[in-house]
Enzyme design. Sequence first.
Site, mmCIF file in Angstrom:
data_model
loop_
_atom_site.group_PDB
_atom_site.id
_atom_site.type_symbol
_atom_site.label_atom_id
_atom_site.label_comp_id
_atom_site.label_asym_id
_atom_site.label_seq_id
_atom_site.Cartn_x
_atom_site.Cartn_y
_atom_site.Cartn_z
ATOM 1 C CB ALA A 6 -0.924 -0.031 1.222
ATOM 2 N N PRO A 21 -5.045 8.731 -2.644
ATOM 3 C CG PRO A 21 -7.026 9.158 -1.477
ATOM 4 C CD PRO A 21 -5.694 8.509 -1.343
ATOM 5 N N GLY A 42 0.120 9.539 -6.473
ATOM 6 C CA GLY A 42 0.283 8.431 -7.431
ATOM 7 C C GLY A 42 1.731 8.404 -7.865
ATOM 8 C CB THR A 74 -2.588 -5.190 -6.447
ATOM 9 O OG1 THR A 74 -2.920 -4.139 -7.343
ATOM 10 C CG2 THR A 74 -2.591 -6.515 -7.189
ATOM 11 N NE ARG A 121 -13.214 -15.326 -41.386
ATOM 12 C CZ ARG A 121 -14.503 -15.578 -41.324
ATOM 13 N NH1 ARG A 121 -14.943 -16.820 -41.140
ATOM 14 N NH2 ARG A 121 -15.368 -14.598 -41.441
ATOM 15 C CD GLN A 179 2.545 -7.384 -49.480
ATOM 16 O OE1 GLN A 179 2.108 -6.410 -50.089
ATOM 17 N NE2 GLN A 179 3.682 -7.971 -49.799
ATOM 18 N N GLY A 234 -14.030 -9.756 -35.922
ATOM 19 C CA GLY A 234 -15.074 -9.701 -34.891
ATOM 20 C C GLY A 234 -14.859 -10.711 -33.776
ATOM 21 C CD GLU A 289 4.754 -2.433 -9.285
ATOM 22 O OE1 GLU A 289 5.522 -1.592 -8.761
ATOM 23 O OE2 GLU A 289 4.110 -3.267 -8.633
HETATM 24 C C1 LIG Z 1 -5.012 -2.038 -11.327
HETATM 25 C C2 LIG Z 1 -4.041 -1.241 -10.526
HETATM 26 C C3 LIG Z 1 -3.356 -1.862 -9.484
HETATM 27 C C4 LIG Z 1 -2.466 -1.145 -8.693
HETATM 28 N N1 LIG Z 1 -1.843 -1.750 -7.635
HETATM 29 C C5 LIG Z 1 -1.152 -0.990 -6.733
HETATM 30 C C6 LIG Z 1 -0.680 -1.562 -5.509
HETATM 31 O O1 LIG Z 1 -0.807 -2.766 -5.252
HETATM 32 N N2 LIG Z 1 -0.094 -0.744 -4.609
HETATM 33 C C7 LIG Z 1 0.093 0.579 -4.844
HETATM 34 O O2 LIG Z 1 0.630 1.258 -3.990
HETATM 35 N N3 LIG Z 1 -0.329 1.154 -6.010
HETATM 36 C C8 LIG Z 1 -0.956 0.402 -6.944
HETATM 37 N N4 LIG Z 1 -1.423 0.957 -8.122
HETATM 38 C C9 LIG Z 1 -1.223 2.377 -8.351
HETATM 39 C C10 LIG Z 1 -0.315 2.702 -9.518
HETATM 40 O O3 LIG Z 1 1.029 2.451 -9.183
HETATM 41 C C11 LIG Z 1 -0.583 4.157 -9.894
HETATM 42 O O4 LIG Z 1 -1.868 4.172 -10.527
HETATM 43 C C12 LIG Z 1 0.459 4.744 -10.822
HETATM 44 O O5 LIG Z 1 1.694 4.883 -10.151
HETATM 45 C C13 LIG Z 1 0.037 6.094 -11.374
HETATM 46 O O6 LIG Z 1 -0.461 6.921 -10.376
HETATM 47 P P1 LIG Z 1 -1.872 7.641 -10.590
HETATM 48 O O7 LIG Z 1 -2.852 6.619 -11.000
HETATM 49 O O8 LIG Z 1 -2.190 8.421 -9.371
HETATM 50 O O9 LIG Z 1 -1.671 8.614 -11.804
HETATM 51 P P2 LIG Z 1 -1.018 10.079 -11.754
HETATM 52 O O10 LIG Z 1 0.279 10.044 -11.038
HETATM 53 O O11 LIG Z 1 -2.043 11.043 -11.296
HETATM 54 O O12 LIG Z 1 -0.725 10.326 -13.293
HETATM 55 C C14 LIG Z 1 -1.720 10.749 -14.208
HETATM 56 C C15 LIG Z 1 -1.049 10.999 -15.554
HETATM 57 O O13 LIG Z 1 -0.027 12.018 -15.416
HETATM 58 C C16 LIG Z 1 1.214 11.513 -15.859
HETATM 59 N N5 LIG Z 1 2.298 12.058 -15.046
HETATM 60 C C17 LIG Z 1 2.372 12.153 -13.694
HETATM 61 N N6 LIG Z 1 3.543 12.647 -13.323
HETATM 62 C C18 LIG Z 1 4.263 12.868 -14.453
HETATM 63 C C19 LIG Z 1 5.564 13.375 -14.726
HETATM 64 N N7 LIG Z 1 6.403 13.758 -13.755
HETATM 65 N N8 LIG Z 1 5.950 13.464 -16.025
HETATM 66 C C20 LIG Z 1 5.121 13.064 -17.023
HETATM 67 N N9 LIG Z 1 3.884 12.588 -16.824
HETATM 68 C C21 LIG Z 1 3.466 12.478 -15.558
HETATM 69 C C22 LIG Z 1 1.112 10.006 -15.691
HETATM 70 O O14 LIG Z 1 2.057 9.321 -16.492
HETATM 71 C C23 LIG Z 1 -0.317 9.756 -16.086
HETATM 72 O O15 LIG Z 1 -0.409 9.717 -17.488
HETATM 73 C C24 LIG Z 1 -2.262 0.233 -8.972
HETATM 74 C C25 LIG Z 1 -2.925 0.843 -10.036
HETATM 75 C C26 LIG Z 1 -3.816 0.123 -10.811
HETATM 76 C C27 LIG Z 1 -4.549 0.815 -11.932
#
Ligand SMILES: Cc1cc2nc3c(=O)[nH]c(=O)nc-3n(C[C@H](O)[C@H](O)[C@H](O)COP(=O)(O)OP(=O)(O)OC[C@H]3O[C@@H](n4cnc5c(N)ncnc54)[C@H](O)[C@@H]3O)c2cc1C
Length: 394
Positions: free
Chosen positions: A123, A127, A130, A157, A265, A276, A340, A363
């Site tokens: 974890a 919110p 990220g 996850t 197919r 091609q 399809g 990741e």
């Molecule tokens: C199915 C799923 C499972 C997950 N599992 C885990 C888990 O087990 N534990 C955990 O801790 N997290 C988990 N995550 C979280 C995941 O690591 C984050 O979603 C990810 O790191 C991106 O963070 P965010 O979603 O807040 O997007 P944001 O950081 O808000 O990014 C939004 C957009 O802005 C872009 N952006 C942000 N900063 C920059 C920058 N400096 N330069 C260029 N572009 C940028 C991003 O590339 C993206 O396109 C999971 C996510 C999903 C969808």
Amino acid sequence: MDLTLPPEDLEWQHRARVFAETVLFPQELPLEEAGHLSAETKDAMRRAVIEHGLHGINHATEVGGRGCTQLQQVLISEELGKSTGCLWAVVWHPAVPLKHGSPAQIEVYLRPSCLGERRACVAITEPNAGSDTGMIATRADLRGNRYVINGEKWFVTSADAADYILVHALVDGDLAKPTLFLVDKATSGIRLKRAPKFMHTYVFEHHELLFENVEVTPDRILGEVGQGLDLTKDWFVEARLQIAANCLGAAIRAFEVADTWAGQRVQFGRPIRELQAVEFMLADMAVEIMAAKSLVYRVAWEIDQGLNRKLAHARASVVKLHASEMAGRVVDRALQVLGGRGYMRENPVERLYRDVRVDRIWEGTSEIQRVIIGGQVARRGTGAFTQWPGQSSA
Ligand SMILES: Cc1cc2nc3c(=O)[nH]c(=O)nc-3n(C[C@H](O)[C@H](O)[C@H](O)COP(=O)(O)OP(=O)(O)OC[C@H]3O[C@@H](n4cnc5c(N)ncnc54)[C@H](O)[C@@H]3O)c2cc1C
């Protein structure tokens, strides 16, 4: 230069292939249709992981793992990655930072995790935090002889399958003290906020968790106070390679399904592979897979040869970025070849199409991988990415 895989590596690959085909593939449609698997099925799969000797592949035999090299892990993950519904996740990889645990933590957490008796989830994301972990707000305040954790974690996850959580929190709310805590899920104050649905059908769930005055003793700190980000770096290297290998497997399966279909197919009086436009799609898939495989295996091998930690981190980003974007393109083309039928949920390519999308997000997003790679180019020069192992930097 001998690139031949040694017999013991081929044995691991074979073992994983048999496991994927006999244990994972049969559950793909039941999972897709029901949206989940029964507790009994998941437990039977857990036992099958052990029977096939695929438990704790990323940890040393001394702590209950299988002691696989990075390359062997990649070979295994590639085979498992051929499954849909992210069924590869039933094969647990106890988090790498656990090996930095105290002797007591290794006995209580790592060893049983390797043996499939316990399972962790991680974890970090919140919110408002990220890509930017500097925004993490979850805090752990020392009160008397206890740390009190408060915060909200998202996308955790496999939280439903886990019985403990690696929680990333700031000690005393201090950004200079990011710290990993081992928190048993049953601890009072941990609350499931939501279990949202996602684009993929995932064998487990991604929970939103609330931590409300969760008390842990200092012996639950993994490593030291302030070491949280550093410990997760090693974990990112392994996780990014695993994702890349999963992507490789997904792309290969989609390619094989498309290739078979293109031969069967018949339209306009001949198999569509003789058109091609279709042949070129298959050719592009072949090229993309071959390039990605060369890259993933190479970096895994380099890590086994003792590649320095910073370069390993940078190259794991290259591998993850390339393989995840490659899988998106290959699976998309495979779906196009299938027409399809490729859009039907009963078709593995449709499921892989949804499955691989998240590999460009979790990741570290593709953009964050580029930030890491670009930063290393600026710091180390282009040679960090253009030189071949053994080649002098002069
Ligand atoms: C199915 C799923 C499972 C997950 N599992 C885990 C888990 O087990 N534990 C955990 O801790 N997290 C988990 N995550 C979280 C995941 O690591 C984050 O979603 C990810 O790191 C991106 O963070 P965010 O979603 O807040 O997007 P944001 O950081 O808000 O990014 C939004 C957009 O802005 C872009 N952006 C942000 N900063 C920059 C920058 N400096 N330069 C260029 N572009 C940028 C991003 O590339 C993206 O396109 C999971 C996510 C999903 C969808």
